[in-house]
Scaffold this active site. Sequence first.
Site, mmCIF file in Angstrom:
data_model
loop_
_atom_site.group_PDB
_atom_site.id
_atom_site.type_symbol
_atom_site.label_atom_id
_atom_site.label_comp_id
_atom_site.label_asym_id
_atom_site.label_seq_id
_atom_site.Cartn_x
_atom_site.Cartn_y
_atom_site.Cartn_z
ATOM 1 N N GLU A 141 -10.775 -1.639 -12.392
ATOM 2 C CA GLU A 141 -9.720 -0.620 -12.355
ATOM 3 C C GLU A 141 -8.350 -1.250 -12.097
ATOM 4 O O GLU A 141 -8.178 -2.043 -11.175
ATOM 5 C CB GLU A 141 -9.967 0.411 -11.250
ATOM 6 C CG GLU A 141 -8.837 1.438 -11.199
ATOM 7 C CD GLU A 141 -8.846 2.374 -9.995
ATOM 8 O OE1 GLU A 141 -7.920 3.202 -9.907
ATOM 9 O OE2 GLU A 141 -9.759 2.273 -9.157
ATOM 10 N N ASP A 149 -4.811 -6.457 4.566
ATOM 11 C CA ASP A 149 -3.415 -6.035 4.427
ATOM 12 C C ASP A 149 -2.790 -6.064 5.817
ATOM 13 O O ASP A 149 -3.273 -5.387 6.731
ATOM 14 C CB ASP A 149 -3.381 -4.608 3.840
ATOM 15 C CG ASP A 149 -1.965 -4.089 3.618
ATOM 16 O OD1 ASP A 149 -1.006 -4.846 3.841
ATOM 17 O OD2 ASP A 149 -1.825 -2.918 3.226
ATOM 18 N N ASP A 154 0.815 -5.640 7.864
ATOM 19 C CA ASP A 154 2.137 -5.050 7.672
ATOM 20 C C ASP A 154 2.978 -5.243 8.935
ATOM 21 O O ASP A 154 2.537 -4.901 10.041
ATOM 22 C CB ASP A 154 1.954 -3.548 7.387
ATOM 23 C CG ASP A 154 3.198 -2.910 6.816
ATOM 24 O OD1 ASP A 154 4.301 -3.259 7.271
ATOM 25 O OD2 ASP A 154 3.064 -2.052 5.926
#
Length: 454
Positions: free
Chosen positions: A72, A140, A142
């Site tokens: 995808e 991830d 941040d």
Amino acid sequence: MTGDEVSKGSDDMMIDEHEQKQGNAVPDGFNSHYLKVYYGKLFPYADIFKWMSYGNDGKHPACNQSYFSRREFSFTLDNEVYLRFQSFNSMSELENSVKEKCPVKIDIGPVYSVDPSKRHAYAQSGDNVFTPVERELIFDIDMSDYDDVRYCCSGADVCLECWPLMTIAIKVIDTSLRDDFGFSHILWVYSGRRGVHCWVCDGKARRLTNEQRAAIADYFRVYKGNENSHKKVSFTGLALHPFLARSYTEVLMDFFERKLLLSQEIFSTEERYEKILDMIPDPDQSITSELRGKWQEKRRTANSKDDINVVRWEQLKNMLQSGKHKGLRRCVEEIVFSFTYPRLDMEVSKHMNHLLKAPFCVHPKTGRVCVPIDPNHCEEFDPTAVPTLSNLLEQLNIGGLRAEADNEWDRTSLGKSIRFFRSSFLQPLLKSCKEEMESSYNAKLQQSKNSFSW
């Protein structure tokens, strides 16, 4: 190309003539016209295709020819249209679609059991066959999650004073993924604004279940409190887990004392040092009162050579580690971990169907390219110096725009990043994929021979 499409007209791939006449300068900023030039001349489609194919684009009989087409891709367009479940049969299909749609962001999702663009057809058949079967283990991190321990910036802003927090995260997580879990093919990428992304691409990592991913993510978790907790890290037991002990001695303490203590001025005001005193379990307040008394006296004289943050940290350390106060030795470790230890977005790592931004995208808010970071030299990485869209267009202008040139990126500052991606990550990964494919194929051949030998 397959998937839910929104078509857009195509612009000229060249920079406007009037911009060239004004000299080689390209106005700062991010717009769809600049992005079209970037996608037309600089984006490394072949490298992304090779990576996402994991060796299945070759002619070996073990190649799974449907592999890439079951991956995808997701596009976010300039008008905030969000296109999920895009899929492509070839590199040229991917390239043509990106050039046509000019997405402001490209996200990559899992490899599904069937072509994601045809999921509705399979759903109507009544069989629940549309499910993720492979996905890189991703992380991830941040910077905005560190807002309670950085004083130079907040939210989406970053600077060279707080960026070491990302350097720490890369060092700690990368070492553990390699040494504790045995992974080899790990890609670190700057998010383009305020953080870093990690892709673990070994075959055994891509085939992890959600439960296994959650277990790995939990292995890295030390923060137990919420934003209202005074104490976010609490260690029990006689000794730290070996992974945490190694992270503390090899990375965290050094960065805390050498960089963050001074750059963030952690003890410089009453509000800041009170936050640290609140982390000390001190029911009768004897320790905190003594430290507070010393610090409020402002003993720093005009001719003091030592920074006030260093002085106060040494006083706190000496008091907690003196042995006079039982059970407080671990408190120094807890304070350092609270200020330095990586803060992961746990949900991203736990589930196979999470999307993550593709490397070499351009961040629409900063114009910066999401370039790979070398974990062996991550201290040298400067987020403010990465190639930007306007820089790259200027560099193309200076070199003169050749309509059909190979490797346009080699004449720009992006070239270094693409060469690093290829040599340090992609080539070793594809070599490993080929060996794994060959080994698996030979084992199956031997098995089938054995089954006939009786």
